[in-house]
Design an enzyme around this catalytic site. Sequence first.
Site, PDB file in Angstrom:
ATOM      1  N   ASN A 174      29.465  60.150  58.371  1.00  0.00           N
ATOM      2  CA  ASN A 174      29.372  59.840  56.944  1.00  0.00           C
ATOM      3  C   ASN A 174      29.402  61.134  56.128  1.00  0.00           C
ATOM      4  O   ASN A 174      28.784  62.125  56.520  1.00  0.00           O
ATOM      5  CB  ASN A 174      28.021  59.130  56.718  1.00  0.00           C
ATOM      6  CG  ASN A 174      27.901  58.402  55.408  1.00  0.00           C
ATOM      7  OD1 ASN A 174      28.639  57.467  55.159  1.00  0.00           O
ATOM      8  ND2 ASN A 174      26.965  58.820  54.562  1.00  0.00           N
ATOM      9  N   HIS A 222      30.105  58.497  45.923  1.00  0.00           N
ATOM     10  CA  HIS A 222      29.334  58.811  44.709  1.00  0.00           C
ATOM     11  C   HIS A 222      30.345  59.268  43.659  1.00  0.00           C
ATOM     12  O   HIS A 222      30.768  60.419  43.652  1.00  0.00           O
ATOM     13  CB  HIS A 222      28.296  59.898  44.988  1.00  0.00           C
ATOM     14  CG  HIS A 222      27.258  59.457  45.962  1.00  0.00           C
ATOM     15  ND1 HIS A 222      26.385  58.420  45.688  1.00  0.00           N
ATOM     16  CD2 HIS A 222      26.950  59.881  47.209  1.00  0.00           C
ATOM     17  CE1 HIS A 222      25.588  58.229  46.735  1.00  0.00           C
ATOM     18  NE2 HIS A 222      25.909  59.099  47.665  1.00  0.00           N
ATOM     19  N   ASP A 256      28.223  54.473  44.095  1.00  0.00           N
ATOM     20  CA  ASP A 256      27.655  54.414  42.750  1.00  0.00           C
ATOM     21  C   ASP A 256      28.594  55.188  41.835  1.00  0.00           C
ATOM     22  O   ASP A 256      29.426  55.954  42.310  1.00  0.00           O
ATOM     23  CB  ASP A 256      26.193  54.898  42.663  1.00  0.00           C
ATOM     24  CG  ASP A 256      25.949  56.296  43.188  1.00  0.00           C
ATOM     25  OD1 ASP A 256      26.904  57.097  43.279  1.00  0.00           O
ATOM     26  OD2 ASP A 256      24.782  56.613  43.497  1.00  0.00           O
TER      27      ASP A 256
HETATM   28  C1  XIL Z   1      18.939  59.817  48.850  1.00  0.00           C
HETATM   29  C2  XIL Z   1      17.996  58.655  48.590  1.00  0.00           C
HETATM   30  O1  XIL Z   1      18.610  57.732  47.738  1.00  0.00           O
HETATM   31  C3  XIL Z   1      16.726  59.176  48.007  1.00  0.00           C
HETATM   32  O2  XIL Z   1      15.822  58.117  47.825  1.00  0.00           O
HETATM   33  C4  XIL Z   1      16.132  60.245  48.916  1.00  0.00           C
HETATM   34  O3  XIL Z   1      14.991  60.799  48.303  1.00  0.00           O
HETATM   35  C5  XIL Z   1      17.139  61.335  49.185  1.00  0.00           C
HETATM   36  O4  XIL Z   1      18.325  60.773  49.688  1.00  0.00           O
HETATM   37  N1  XIL Z   1      23.663  61.223  50.233  1.00  0.00           N
HETATM   38  C6  XIL Z   1      23.092  60.475  51.223  1.00  0.00           C
HETATM   39  C7  XIL Z   1      21.890  59.667  50.949  1.00  0.00           C
HETATM   40  O5  XIL Z   1      23.660  60.393  52.327  1.00  0.00           O
HETATM   41  O6  XIL Z   1      21.079  59.566  52.082  1.00  0.00           O
HETATM   42  C8  XIL Z   1      21.113  60.207  49.781  1.00  0.00           C
HETATM   43  O7  XIL Z   1      20.065  59.291  49.491  1.00  0.00           O
HETATM   44  C9  XIL Z   1      22.015  60.444  48.614  1.00  0.00           C
HETATM   45  C10 XIL Z   1      23.064  61.444  48.951  1.00  0.00           C
END
Ligand code: XIL
Length: 340
Positions: A174, A222, A256
């Site tokens: 990932n 993202h 998101d």
């Molecule tokens: C984030 C979570 O949403 C938060 O709650 C935590 O504090 C930190 O991690 N990339 C990822 C996710 O692979 O695991 C992350 O999630 C966001 C960025």
Amino acid sequence: MAQLAKPRGKTIGTAYRSTYAQNDPCYREVALAEFDSLTTEIGTMMNTVQPEPGVFDFREADAVADLAAQHHKDFQIHSLIWDPLDQLQWEIVPSAIRAMAPDRRHQLMIDSITTVMKRYAGRASTVTVVNEAFDQVGHLQPNAWWDTTHNDEYIFDAFRAARLADPTAELYYNDHSAETNSDKSNAIYDLVKRLRDTTVEVDVNGQTVARPLIDGMGFQGHMLGGADQQPNISDIESNVQRFAALGVDVRFTELDVRVPVLNGVATVADLDRQRLVYNMMTQVCLNQPRCTGLTLWGFTDKRSWITDYPDSFSGYGAATPLTDDYRRKPAWKGIADALR
Ligand code: XIL
């Protein structure tokens, strides 16, 4: 939402944190009503599941796994091996583990993967084994796990341990910002190809079979949704297609779409642009037979890492398809329209 995705052959799910539901039953109800898979948002991150070397805490991961089982949802595990160097203050790798000698840290990595995989064997459908191993130009991140081999051998070791512990779960690599063709996605492509070409012998129902080390590629997704920030969809489609051609599944694993906000509020125009991005990303998945679906990284603006970390996303927010009070934003319609 899930009801629309199912006839299209896709699973739409969300990251889930049990503590968010404690004083907010709506969080749980909407998650269960609208999504077919629940992914541990923090429950299987090392600082949650193994806060001290050798000390496991499964409460959060169990809560998500149990909720999923009770409601016949798919249960997905996120991010067994991850050390985000740009967010060291999150302490995803607990300091006592970071301080270990590299050979002991490597053994802890194997033991940790084995323990978590065995606990959820038969329950977890997909597992992100390694997350974010590369930097933006496609070099291996010199993180605490890389430091145990000083090359990508640690990634192979991690996938081998995961496969041996649970031969049935689908294993994913990932990463973020790898949706389009780039130096970064080229490096990941090369890794995934070599993981796919490497096999390990496992025992399935008393039979020894050779299985490739990897089953899937997770694109975090993202995205940005402001003016002049719309994604290049044909670029994403061709990049996702080359991974699919390796014979692995693909998934948008942390979708998101953040937009510019002023005091937390986005403009009508940006919310409409956001709708389009959600719509297009859903469309990419629908057009790709190897895409298993989408996981939203949160479904309400009340509970999103984008809003939780304003310093990281200064001036941006409102990234999910539901408002703070669970009302549908145009983004929701963007996903639904694509699925209809
Ligand atoms: C984030 C979570 O949403 C938060 O709650 C935590 O504090 C930190 O991690 N990339 C990822 C996710 O692979 O695991 C992350 O999630 C966001 C960025």
